[in-house]
Design a protein around this motif. Structure first.
Motif, PDB file in Angstrom:
ATOM      1  N   ASP A 218      30.009  39.976  15.884  1.00 50.13           N
ATOM      2  CA  ASP A 218      30.254  41.380  15.435  1.00 50.13           C
ATOM      3  C   ASP A 218      31.811  41.087  14.574  1.00 50.13           C
ATOM      4  O   ASP A 218      31.786  41.876  13.508  1.00 50.13           O
ATOM      5  CB  ASP A 218      30.362  42.493  16.316  1.00 50.13           C
ATOM      6  CG  ASP A 218      29.138  43.019  16.819  1.00 50.13           C
ATOM      7  OD1 ASP A 218      28.047  42.717  15.827  1.00 50.13           O
ATOM      8  OD2 ASP A 218      29.058  43.207  18.255  1.00 50.13           O
ATOM      9  N   TYR A 219      32.688  40.574  15.030  1.00 51.66           N
ATOM     10  CA  TYR A 219      33.920  40.357  14.400  1.00 51.66           C
ATOM     11  C   TYR A 219      33.592  39.648  13.260  1.00 51.66           C
ATOM     12  O   TYR A 219      34.449  39.796  12.131  1.00 51.66           O
ATOM     13  CB  TYR A 219      35.256  40.138  15.491  1.00 51.66           C
ATOM     14  CG  TYR A 219      34.909  38.357  15.771  1.00 51.66           C
ATOM     15  CD1 TYR A 219      35.594  37.565  15.006  1.00 51.66           C
ATOM     16  CD2 TYR A 219      34.435  38.228  16.852  1.00 51.66           C
ATOM     17  CE1 TYR A 219      35.435  36.161  15.005  1.00 51.66           C
ATOM     18  CE2 TYR A 219      34.386  36.750  17.324  1.00 51.66           C
ATOM     19  CZ  TYR A 219      34.729  35.694  16.503  1.00 51.66           C
ATOM     20  OH  TYR A 219      34.704  34.410  16.789  1.00 51.66           O
ATOM     21  N   HIS A 220      32.988  38.838  13.147  1.00 50.63           N
ATOM     22  CA  HIS A 220      32.617  38.100  11.682  1.00 50.63           C
ATOM     23  C   HIS A 220      32.194  39.096  10.717  1.00 50.63           C
ATOM     24  O   HIS A 220      32.409  39.124   9.531  1.00 50.63           O
ATOM     25  CB  HIS A 220      31.738  36.876  11.991  1.00 50.63           C
ATOM     26  CG  HIS A 220      32.203  35.700  12.609  1.00 50.63           C
ATOM     27  ND1 HIS A 220      31.548  35.296  13.798  1.00 50.63           N
ATOM     28  CD2 HIS A 220      33.204  35.116  12.644  1.00 50.63           C
ATOM     29  CE1 HIS A 220      32.239  34.293  14.435  1.00 50.63           C
ATOM     30  NE2 HIS A 220      33.140  34.170  13.635  1.00 50.63           N
ATOM     31  N   LEU A 221      31.408  40.006  11.189  1.00 47.20           N
ATOM     32  CA  LEU A 221      30.891  41.073  10.302  1.00 47.20           C
ATOM     33  C   LEU A 221      31.741  41.807   9.503  1.00 47.20           C
ATOM     34  O   LEU A 221      31.895  42.316   8.451  1.00 47.20           O
ATOM     35  CB  LEU A 221      29.660  41.758  10.919  1.00 47.20           C
ATOM     36  CG  LEU A 221      29.267  42.802  10.245  1.00 47.20           C
ATOM     37  CD1 LEU A 221      28.377  42.419   8.952  1.00 47.20           C
ATOM     38  CD2 LEU A 221      27.890  43.604  10.779  1.00 47.20           C
TER      39      LEU A 221
ATOM     40  N   HIS B 104      24.079  36.373  17.136  1.00 51.44           N
ATOM     41  CA  HIS B 104      24.374  37.216  17.955  1.00 51.44           C
ATOM     42  C   HIS B 104      24.143  38.902  17.111  1.00 51.44           C
ATOM     43  O   HIS B 104      24.546  39.669  17.844  1.00 51.44           O
ATOM     44  CB  HIS B 104      25.583  37.055  18.621  1.00 51.44           C
ATOM     45  CG  HIS B 104      25.546  35.855  19.414  1.00 51.44           C
ATOM     46  ND1 HIS B 104      24.593  35.745  20.438  1.00 51.44           N
ATOM     47  CD2 HIS B 104      25.969  34.700  19.243  1.00 51.44           C
ATOM     48  CE1 HIS B 104      24.846  34.263  21.042  1.00 51.44           C
ATOM     49  NE2 HIS B 104      25.537  33.766  20.173  1.00 51.44           N
ATOM     50  N   VAL B 105      24.352  38.964  16.060  1.00 49.13           N
ATOM     51  CA  VAL B 105      24.276  39.981  15.388  1.00 49.13           C
ATOM     52  C   VAL B 105      22.927  40.293  14.573  1.00 49.13           C
ATOM     53  O   VAL B 105      22.412  39.616  13.686  1.00 49.13           O
ATOM     54  CB  VAL B 105      25.272  40.122  14.119  1.00 49.13           C
ATOM     55  CG1 VAL B 105      25.395  41.334  13.337  1.00 49.13           C
ATOM     56  CG2 VAL B 105      26.730  39.681  14.849  1.00 49.13           C
ATOM     57  N   PRO B 106      22.255  41.462  15.058  1.00 48.44           N
ATOM     58  CA  PRO B 106      20.881  41.653  14.217  1.00 48.44           C
ATOM     59  C   PRO B 106      21.180  42.076  12.772  1.00 48.44           C
ATOM     60  O   PRO B 106      22.064  42.451  12.234  1.00 48.44           O
ATOM     61  CB  PRO B 106      20.408  42.882  15.076  1.00 48.44           C
ATOM     62  CG  PRO B 106      21.277  42.970  16.236  1.00 48.44           C
ATOM     63  CD  PRO B 106      22.386  42.161  15.978  1.00 48.44           C
ATOM     64  N   LEU B 107      19.853  41.626  12.146  1.00 53.74           N
ATOM     65  CA  LEU B 107      19.945  41.941  10.552  1.00 53.74           C
ATOM     66  C   LEU B 107      20.297  43.360  10.510  1.00 53.74           C
ATOM     67  O   LEU B 107      20.810  43.777   9.467  1.00 53.74           O
ATOM     68  CB  LEU B 107      18.534  41.555  10.040  1.00 53.74           C
ATOM     69  CG  LEU B 107      18.420  41.603   8.583  1.00 53.74           C
ATOM     70  CD1 LEU B 107      19.564  40.843   7.986  1.00 53.74           C
ATOM     71  CD2 LEU B 107      16.944  41.114   8.229  1.00 53.74           C
TER      72      LEU B 107
END
Length: 96
Positions: free
Chosen positions: A27-30, A61-64
């Motif tokens: 999430d933090y990458h997003l 680990h982050v859904p589309l």
């Protein structure tokens, strides 16, 4: 991603295309990616230059859907283009 936007945009003021592949693992990458992409889009608003962001998505680990929703909640639209294995997103302003 996510750092020194002002300095970067002073050095590269006319960005109209961003391409990224396999960059959202957590999430933090997003959050970092989103802040940079939004800074670029905002930097081009005054001259009304269209900007496109092409993201080659890799399932981590982050859904589309989370990625699409994050950009949509910030006024950007996503178009899903089928890739050979994983989808590719083309993200643009809603006016484009």
């Amino acid at each position: 991603w996510g750092e020194d936007h002002d300095e970067f945009l002073q050095e590269y003021p006319n960005i109209d295309l961003i391409i990224a592949a396999d960059v959202v693992y957590e999430d933090y990458h997003l959050e970092a990616l989103l802040s940079t992409v939004l800074a670029v889009f905002k930097s081009r608003e005054e001259d009304k230059a269209p900007v496109k962001f092409i993201l080659s998505y890799a399932r981590r680990h982050v859904p589309l859907e989370t990625i699409i929703d994050a950009f949509a909640s910030n006024g950007l639209q996503s178009e899903i283009v089928s890739g050979d294995v994983e989808p590719i997103l083309i993200i643009s302003s809603k006016e484009d």
